[in-house]
Design a protein around this motif. Sequence first.
Motif, mmCIF file in Angstrom:
data_model
loop_
_atom_site.group_PDB
_atom_site.id
_atom_site.type_symbol
_atom_site.label_atom_id
_atom_site.label_comp_id
_atom_site.label_asym_id
_atom_site.label_seq_id
_atom_site.Cartn_x
_atom_site.Cartn_y
_atom_site.Cartn_z
ATOM 1 N N MET A 214 34.881 -21.560 2.333
ATOM 2 C CA MET A 214 35.402 -20.511 2.678
ATOM 3 C C MET A 214 35.507 -20.301 4.290
ATOM 4 S SD MET A 214 34.378 -17.528 -0.184
ATOM 5 C CE MET A 214 34.897 -17.898 -1.973
ATOM 6 N N GLU A 364 33.696 -20.481 -5.889
ATOM 7 C CA GLU A 364 32.637 -19.679 -5.550
ATOM 8 C C GLU A 364 31.378 -20.248 -5.881
ATOM 9 O OE1 GLU A 364 32.972 -15.885 -7.443
ATOM 10 O OE2 GLU A 364 30.617 -15.631 -7.292
ATOM 11 N N GLU A 367 30.741 -22.451 -2.594
ATOM 12 C CA GLU A 367 30.504 -21.460 -1.383
ATOM 13 C C GLU A 367 28.931 -20.783 -1.675
ATOM 14 O OE1 GLU A 367 32.225 -20.950 1.225
ATOM 15 O OE2 GLU A 367 31.170 -19.373 2.245
ATOM 16 N N HIS B 206 37.133 -10.294 8.002
ATOM 17 C CA HIS B 206 36.467 -10.921 6.838
ATOM 18 C C HIS B 206 35.735 -12.226 7.584
ATOM 19 C CE1 HIS B 206 35.530 -11.951 2.884
ATOM 20 N NE2 HIS B 206 36.175 -13.217 3.014
ATOM 21 N N LYS B 368 32.129 -12.236 0.377
ATOM 22 C CA LYS B 368 32.701 -13.514 -0.314
ATOM 23 C C LYS B 368 33.237 -13.296 -1.885
ATOM 24 C CE LYS B 368 29.753 -16.481 1.280
ATOM 25 N NZ LYS B 368 29.276 -17.570 2.147
#
Lengths: 537, 521, 410
Positions: A214, A364, A367, B206, B368
Amino acid sequence: MNKSRYDAIIIGAGHNGLTAACFMAKAGLKVLVLEKNDYLGGAAVSLELHPGWTYSNCSYVCSLLRPEIVRDLNLPKYGLQVIPYSGGGVFMQNGDHLCNYNDHDAHRLELARHSKKDSEAYDRYSTDLMRQCRFIKPLLMRMAPDPTSFKPRDLGELAYLGKRFLDFSEAQMAETLRFWTMSVAEFLDEYFESDVIKAYYAGSGIIGTALGPMSPGTAYVLLHHYMGEVDGNIGAWGFARGGMGSISKAMAACFEDHGGEIRSGCGVDKVLVKNGRTVGVVLKNGDDYYANTVISNADVKHTFLDIVERDDLPEDFVRQVERFKIRGSSGKLNIALDGMPEFPQVPKDSPIFNGDMHFTDSIERMERGYDDWKNGTWSKDPYLDMLLPTRIDPTMAPPGKHYMTVFVQYAPYHLANNESWDGANRDAFAQTVFNQISEYSPNFKDMILHYECRTPLDIEREAGITEGNIFQGELTFDQLLFNRPVPGYAQYRSPIKGLYMCGSSTHPGGGVMGAPGANAAREVLRDLGARQTVRGY
Amino acid sequence: MTTRYDSIVIGAGHNGLTCAAYLAKAGKKVLVLEANDRIGGMAITEQAADGVLIPTCAHLLYQLHPDVIRDLDLKVKMAASSLPTIALGSDGRHLKILGETVTALNGADLSAKDTENYVLVMRDLKKFARVLGALLGQKPPHLKNRDWEDTKTLLKLGLSIRMMGRKSMQEFLRIALLNIADQLEDHLENDLLMGVTAMEAVWGTHLAPRSPGSVLSLMYKLAGSLEGTQGGIGIPAGGIGKVSEALEQAATRAGATIRTNTPVKSMLVENDTVIGVELESGEKILAASVASSADPQRTFLSLLGAEHLDAGFTRRLGKIRNRGDAAKINLVLDGLPEFTGLSQQDLAAKLVIAPSIDYVEKAFNHAKYGEFSEHPALEVTLPTVVDQSSAGTGRHVLSIVAQYAPHQLKAGWSDEQRAALGEAVIRKLEGYAPNIRKQIISQQVLTPADLEQLFNVTGGHWHHLEIQVDQLLMMRPLHGTAQYETPVAGLYLCGAGAHPGGNVTGAPGMNAAKRILSRKG
Amino acid sequence: MSKSLSPKTPEILSARPRVNAGRKPTPFHARQVEKSETNDWTLWAGYSIPNSYTSVELEYFSIRNGATLYDISPMCKYRIKGPDAERFMNRFVPRDVRKIKPGRVAYAIWCNDDGHVLDDGTIFRFGPDDFRLCSQERQYAWLMDSALGFDVEILDETDDIAALQFQGPTTFAILEAMGLKGVETLKPFDLQHFSFAGTELMISRTGFTGDLGYELWIEPGKALELWDALMAAGADRTISPVGSLALDMTRIEAGFIQPAVDFLHAEHVVRHTRGRSPFELGLDWQVDFTKGHFTGRRALLKEKEANSSRYCFVGLEIEGNKPAHNALVYHKQKKEIGHITSAVWSPTMKNNLAMALLQRPFGVDITEDLWVEIYVDKELKWDRVMARAKIVDRPFFNPPRKRQTPPARF
């Protein structure tokens, strides 16, 4: 005395050092390569740590090695064979999997099991990536122009870059600017909706880098992995037959064939500088060798903070080198297996086993693995890039046995609370990896005959790369092109006359590519006025 | 269908009003349509029941564009125009930052080296920011098919980068896309100082300190100036809403008509040209041009309609990143709060709780994954202390920005979740002002989802869209509509979704108006 | 991190079959295997279909002489339904969809934002809010992307419908012999539903051979029954299945362009200059600037107004009898001005036909003195031949029986 005088000395027999050495020897120069280890290859090595098994114990797959270099050095003549592989995929937590098929329609059908729309968006995705690859590829074998310079060559190279950029449509220009700065997660979001598909492609955006999927800038890292090729198939990967060491072996053979000299077990202690000019090197054992040209294959920090005297360098340069980011972010396990482990959730004959296998089925999870790294610990749910080279390469293990290489992301160099990697932590790290694999392969642990666990610290110790970073420096924009490794010194030269850099710390960066070595050789040969053996500008 | 306007401006936020004022000043007949019952958009001050003034959303003024002030003859009296920032330490030992000067309060740790290096770091950033500053009041250049103005902009940009000198240029090109944490850690060692500076870079985005691009985000914020101070922070007398009111007056003074409570339903399109709007009420109003200060997704998908746009364009439009991470919490207190280690005078500062880079980074991790931070970073102002005129009868207001609280909460924003967020913020405050809970008379918690509802901003993002390099300049809001024109003739963008973006600057509105005027010859 | 794997039972494995290959059989596969003498297969969008059954030449003449079955089940079929269906379709394609009445079929192309063609196909209109789009290449992703902002439902029906292209002069007689009452009323581009074997059989008078013919659409489970019924009813009327190679010959004779042959999907080209606008493909008639907006309209309008089309698509008649596959086109034998995209020796017309993409102004303002460079294999002795070429109108082959309603019975 005369015996130890050379036209050029290269510190480190990694693939880039050897590439540079080959091109210089081809130009008729008397070149000496000094290697601290008893074996050659740096991080491109094949070692027999367990009898009968060959480990590609650092780097493990090959695609970035520039075909121009293979051809110009005639490496196949010296035994190099790169065999493409396909397959690979992701084992999912829900018991399903995603397999990567070579055939376009088979691949589409497989993607469609996870998302019909994604299965078709894939064509646009690969076209768009291919366009970026085409844009960047010619830059690999060129010097990165300095935008702050007014030299004709820099201006010419900038104009070349500008012209290539102007070949795009305006929309593609905007997409290109965006692509270079986006996170891989956001980039993939523009094409795909399925978690597992995104996770599969996102892997290339993080391997070897201390960023999460990300983090902005990781789309470029994806490209860095994607721009390799095997026989013109951009994005294809392959195994060097006999392990990655066969690349180094072929290069060394080429070098020696052209009259070069290699000394292993010769760690360099200092670069000798007289009146601002390089005159030679002193080894750790006290021997000295003389040459007016010294090229360091070591990373920029090791080169300028350890083996060059600080007093010989401008303070400003040293500060810049100090702030160069080489962050340990990954570890590696090499495993000798008694046979083919079972993965019951995938059919036995699936091509998944022939390629890169992963267990991370969402961005996810990836990350979150990065969050662990930020906190100074290895990922509890790591991203694994696992391959069985023996599925393709029959030379690496006894018949019926398998060699498994597992690249593990993330693993920090500095553990929290100043804990040491040595001892319990290394074992626990290995166990984390074993546990993840055995969740999908019940008999995996029973199959292990021997393994080697390499933390960032171990990679640093053995390959000599600061923090064990596989790219000799982060691939973020502040360290790419004219910024790599240090603004103003991005063209392989250093502040000291006669001292050059040729490692992955320089443009275009890491991977078993050879381009930094070849580009450095080109600059050295230019400076020496020697016969130019490296193609390109 | 009787009156025909030269221009209709959708939305009476500060950008819509700025745009309207410029157009009206140029002699155009202008109508501003606002869906809410009041003008000001996100820059409003509301009066609570007991008379105390609350900055509902925006609470600080950073860089109202000087051209806007000059051209529209704005008279905004500032209660404070160079507000210091105080980085709160949990032990009552704080750092006070004013401009480039850092001072330690109550014997907080601060080395001489850090004090010196902070000056160097900020000076560099401000120098680089000035290069960007020159771009704020201009339309972003086209990359291809450039007109003379585009070429001029690019040449000027290139020249101003060159003019910095070789060393600075190298440094600029190196750090342009760097993350702020690396830049700070390369020069500083004080956690508190690095935390507050890193946070300054990522407010309203962000991004976290270790996200590449956060240096640019900080430079972008420093690009403008307030009353001549580059990077100055201020609070207008009477609250931020006074800026909107001044713009409203400028617009009406110039002859623009403003209608509140007048939501637009859709655009009227004829021959691939927007010729006016239809209101929710069914009324149709014609105009030669329509400028929308609504966010790009609302403008294009809800008001214009996808059928008037190409599919590739709407595909990209659907993917722009416009989800806010910042919540606004407003507390009305029964008296002056007591912060450990702060004098009453110190309360007239911007107080920041972001004690270290890691603290912020950890707070961000939640965002996130669609969770809000249990330990958020906070930006606190006390407008009633800074600006005595806004104080009620002994009441005080704590105006708090809390980060990170993502628009797309995985669990969904329910009353429970909203209360939990408010509780996390109050709990955090208690660490610095132990008695605060008892002083609270009323509280307002506005999540990005609430901001979306209240201000009709898709995603509830302050800046309408993320301020990240892939959504700036000729990529803002997206390629194909980055120069205020849209694919449809007669329709323009004039909101924060257009270059140069958010904050109360008026610049998008000004640039858009200039563009509209130049297009009409 | 909690990880729980669902039990890895064999049932779960079989529910998630491994993809064995990218080639799926079509519902007609069993009959195709029976009929195939050449065992020569090709790939179409993930399905295997025959390249040929017996001999390309014989199959070609069957199309022009009798009745032929060609499997178009791999054709991508998308159903578009919902309140916004007409608005959606009208924005999707450059032609005016409002003019297509329910019960009618229409040829259409569609473009990206640059006005470059993505694909071509046919639009079937079943009702006011109910369409089917058929195309050679997959379009689901682009359809879904285009759907943002529209209240429509888009379904991929590719696997749910088996289809045959039934072409040739005796096809009408065979359908009539099968007792499909009303088929005689079908005009070109009409569609109608019939009942067959307890299910619904849809027949449209469409196809890409340029001859009298129909396309038959049925649920996959009844596919073989349909095949058998056709073969039985046609037994006395020279019926046979044909493969892709013969069909392609008739496709070129009819002058139809084909994606991935005559142009590329503009979203899948790496070099943006490889995209082609409708004006560059001779499809000007598809573009209706008066109907309102559609994707690519602004780019196309600009191209039209600036007269900036780069290419022109033409039909050619070429001297000699060697098909000019992949050949370059020259002006005055010297200047390279374009290339052949499709070429065929027409056995019916005894003519050497081709379609070519020429750089403007060639093909528009300069139409004389054109030459085609053909490499000819004379028993492994390769010769380079410069053959004179003449621009002619398409379709090359256009028999009256194609249009006649009701059609003749032979």
